[in-house]
Write a protein that holds these residues in place. Sequence first.
Motif, PDB file in Angstrom:
ATOM      1  N   ARG A   1      12.948 -22.589 -11.129  1.00  0.00           N
ATOM      2  CA  ARG A   1      13.176 -23.882 -10.462  1.00  0.00           C
ATOM      3  C   ARG A   1      13.901 -23.678  -9.130  1.00  0.00           C
ATOM      4  NH1 ARG A   1      13.685 -29.260 -12.344  1.00  0.00           N
ATOM      5  NH2 ARG A   1      13.730 -30.580 -10.459  1.00  0.00           N
ATOM      6  N   VAL A   2      14.867 -22.779  -9.106  1.00  0.00           N
ATOM      7  CA  VAL A   2      15.578 -22.503  -7.854  1.00  0.00           C
ATOM      8  C   VAL A   2      14.623 -21.934  -6.817  1.00  0.00           C
ATOM      9  CG1 VAL A   2      17.356 -21.064  -6.779  1.00  0.00           C
ATOM     10  CG2 VAL A   2      17.829 -22.236  -8.940  1.00  0.00           C
ATOM     11  N   LEU A   3      13.744 -21.039  -7.236  1.00  0.00           N
ATOM     12  CA  LEU A   3      12.773 -20.463  -6.296  1.00  0.00           C
ATOM     13  C   LEU A   3      11.836 -21.541  -5.754  1.00  0.00           C
ATOM     14  CD1 LEU A   3      11.868 -17.132  -8.150  1.00  0.00           C
ATOM     15  CD2 LEU A   3      13.252 -17.405  -6.068  1.00  0.00           C
ATOM     16  N   GLN A   4      11.456 -22.489  -6.613  1.00  0.00           N
ATOM     17  CA  GLN A   4      10.563 -23.566  -6.169  1.00  0.00           C
ATOM     18  C   GLN A   4      11.252 -24.484  -5.158  1.00  0.00           C
ATOM     19  OE1 GLN A   4       9.370 -25.505  -9.794  1.00  0.00           O
ATOM     20  NE2 GLN A   4       8.183 -23.738 -10.513  1.00  0.00           N
ATOM     21  N   GLU A   5      12.574 -24.617  -5.285  1.00  0.00           N
ATOM     22  CA  GLU A   5      13.302 -25.550  -4.414  1.00  0.00           C
ATOM     23  C   GLU A   5      14.283 -24.799  -3.507  1.00  0.00           C
ATOM     24  OE1 GLU A   5      15.022 -28.716  -6.684  1.00  0.00           O
ATOM     25  OE2 GLU A   5      13.099 -29.331  -7.524  1.00  0.00           O
ATOM     26  N   HIS A   6      13.884 -23.617  -3.114  1.00  0.00           N
ATOM     27  CA  HIS A   6      14.786 -22.763  -2.328  1.00  0.00           C
ATOM     28  C   HIS A   6      15.229 -23.426  -1.026  1.00  0.00           C
ATOM     29  CE1 HIS A   6      11.682 -21.695   0.675  1.00  0.00           C
ATOM     30  NE2 HIS A   6      10.849 -21.791  -0.339  1.00  0.00           N
ATOM     31  N   GLN A   7      14.437 -24.376  -0.497  1.00  0.00           N
ATOM     32  CA  GLN A   7      14.798 -25.023   0.766  1.00  0.00           C
ATOM     33  C   GLN A   7      16.055 -25.880   0.643  1.00  0.00           C
ATOM     34  OE1 GLN A   7      12.219 -25.689  -1.111  1.00  0.00           O
ATOM     35  NE2 GLN A   7      11.689 -27.871  -1.163  1.00  0.00           N
ATOM     36  N   HIS A   8      16.454 -26.187  -0.598  1.00  0.00           N
ATOM     37  CA  HIS A   8      17.670 -26.982  -0.806  1.00  0.00           C
ATOM     38  C   HIS A   8      18.889 -26.101  -1.078  1.00  0.00           C
ATOM     39  CE1 HIS A   8      15.255 -30.571  -0.839  1.00  0.00           C
ATOM     40  NE2 HIS A   8      14.510 -30.108  -1.844  1.00  0.00           N
ATOM     41  N   PHE A   9      18.716 -24.794  -0.973  1.00  0.00           N
ATOM     42  CA  PHE A   9      19.813 -23.862  -1.194  1.00  0.00           C
ATOM     43  C   PHE A   9      20.087 -23.079   0.086  1.00  0.00           C
ATOM     44  CE2 PHE A   9      18.316 -24.834  -5.373  1.00  0.00           C
ATOM     45  CZ  PHE A   9      19.422 -24.725  -6.204  1.00  0.00           C
ATOM     46  N   SER A  10      21.338 -23.034   0.458  1.00  0.00           N
ATOM     47  CA  SER A  10      21.737 -22.284   1.653  1.00  0.00           C
ATOM     48  C   SER A  10      21.663 -20.790   1.359  1.00  0.00           C
ATOM     49  CB  SER A  10      23.163 -22.668   2.050  1.00  0.00           C
ATOM     50  OG  SER A  10      23.640 -21.813   3.062  1.00  0.00           O
ATOM     51  N   TYR A  11      20.974 -20.051   2.219  1.00  0.00           N
ATOM     52  CA  TYR A  11      20.858 -18.606   2.034  1.00  0.00           C
ATOM     53  C   TYR A  11      21.591 -17.912   3.174  1.00  0.00           C
ATOM     54  CZ  TYR A  11      18.853 -13.963   1.404  1.00  0.00           C
ATOM     55  OH  TYR A  11      18.710 -12.611   1.199  1.00  0.00           O
ATOM     56  N   ASN A  12      22.562 -17.056   2.808  1.00  0.00           N
ATOM     57  CA  ASN A  12      23.393 -16.363   3.802  1.00  0.00           C
ATOM     58  C   ASN A  12      24.021 -17.352   4.796  1.00  0.00           C
ATOM     59  OD1 ASN A  12      23.064 -13.855   2.708  1.00  0.00           O
ATOM     60  ND2 ASN A  12      21.367 -13.273   4.063  1.00  0.00           N
TER      61      ASN A  12
END
Length: 537
Positions: A452-463
């Motif tokens: 689910r996190v991979l599907q909605e990765h745009q809602h998670f701040s990366y670095n």
Amino acid sequence: MEEKTMILEERFEKVDGQEVWYHYLYKEGNTEEWREKRVCDWIGLKGIRQDEKTNEVQLDIEYLYGGRLKTYTFSRAKLTVKDIIELKSIGVDVTEKNRLLIVKYLEEEERQLPVENRYRTLGWDATRTAYYASERLSLQDPDEVSIAVYDCDYDVAPKGSSQMWEQLIKKEVIPHTPLLFALTLGFAAPLVSYLKEELDLAVIFYHFVGGSTTGKTTATQLMVSPFGKPVTQEGGLLLKWNGTQNGIIGSIADHHGVPFGLDESSLSSGQDYTKFIYMIAEGIEKARMTQELENRERRTWSGVICSTGEHSLLRKSNQNDGLLSRVFEMEQVNWTTSAEQASELKRTLTNHYGHHGEQFVRYIMQQSEESIIAAYDDQRKKLLEQMEEKDQYTERIIDRLAVITLTANYMKQCFGGDFDVQQITDFIVEQDQKEAGQRNVGQKAYNDIIQRVLQEHQHFSYNKQKVYKDFKGRIEETETGLEVVILPTVLKSYLKEAGYEDAEIILSQWRDKGYLSADSNKFTRKRKAEDDKDSRI
């Protein structure tokens, strides 16, 4: 002095199929004379039926109303002066004046008729000394044939040719292990019920998952065919998922040791199968109250139930540990090898069935309970040794699987045949090993949340990249890999949407496995959120 009067003798007479008359020898003082009077329009007792399991007695009557003969069945409990008046509603010529004589007349008729024993439920009785199929089989004398008459909703009387069924098994089933397994599953039903008290096991529940061309329904027809009609129409042992849950329970209740199919769960309107699966697998209906607020007797059942559908029942249920050891799902199995084979199976099975189930039960009856338990323990030990990968469910699952492999051995001894019992065992173990290690509800939830996190990765701040809409957490690089920092409300929402009702159980398992980075005795720790303020995440 007042003279004494009495009736010395009495009898009833049916006159020309039209009336019933009462004749009696009347004595007054020293004078005796025969007198008579009309009782009612014609009525007669045609039959007496007693249920072998409940002992309830039903009376079949024939009576004249409107110039035509009618028939009616009622409980013998109603054969009283008080209750007989109720027959007036169906046209019986009963009144306040003649009801005593009608009761006496029917009781006299009852004494002259034989009682016909009947039974309405299939399988083992409560004492496991008799098994009810198209006839009653006795444990004391397996070769005895009872005069009890079958009076049930299911068509279990043998039909067609046993030789045709056997030829089909040799040609199409034995060479193809999945079909041989399905057949074995059906024969396991009486053994499951026979052992249910010793093993604390009521039902083995399988769900075959696959598309319309995999042959899953054909396999289920094969499974029930030794015991009865393998169709979903009236009298068949295949039920439909699109019936009400109460209707399905009513169809299997009180039957112990007969396989049933539940075809096409895709047709069911129910969205969450959890409670229903639990109830079926436990073999007892939920507690209910009567109108008088007393506990209603709960109906039970036991044996084997095989469901089919295009989707997983487990994925349609709340994700919890209990279901994983109660429901065996088999996906990506080609039950038939071709459309031609499926057609041949369906055509033969629907015309030739019900011949071998009773023969197998007779074989079980010839074995001592001690030898059956010993053989079961031996199968359980062998399965445990053969399973290389084990998890916390293995022990409970083997309790069920060992009944199936024991059944395969008994089939070989009972019917002969050139099939290898080990091929069934290997198939069962192979199916289990596909699931072993993935049955843990915490591990399943972990895999689902990562997806689910991979599907909605745009809602998670990366670095530390900024999220402009609907912030749900961060993905950070660490020395050991990636770490997902997720808002508690988001995680709980993800878990609930995936069918995991109790988030604390999941989080506790994650913490035990080292998946969760949290403060001691907590499921969260203070971290920087989107606004760089400390929050519990």
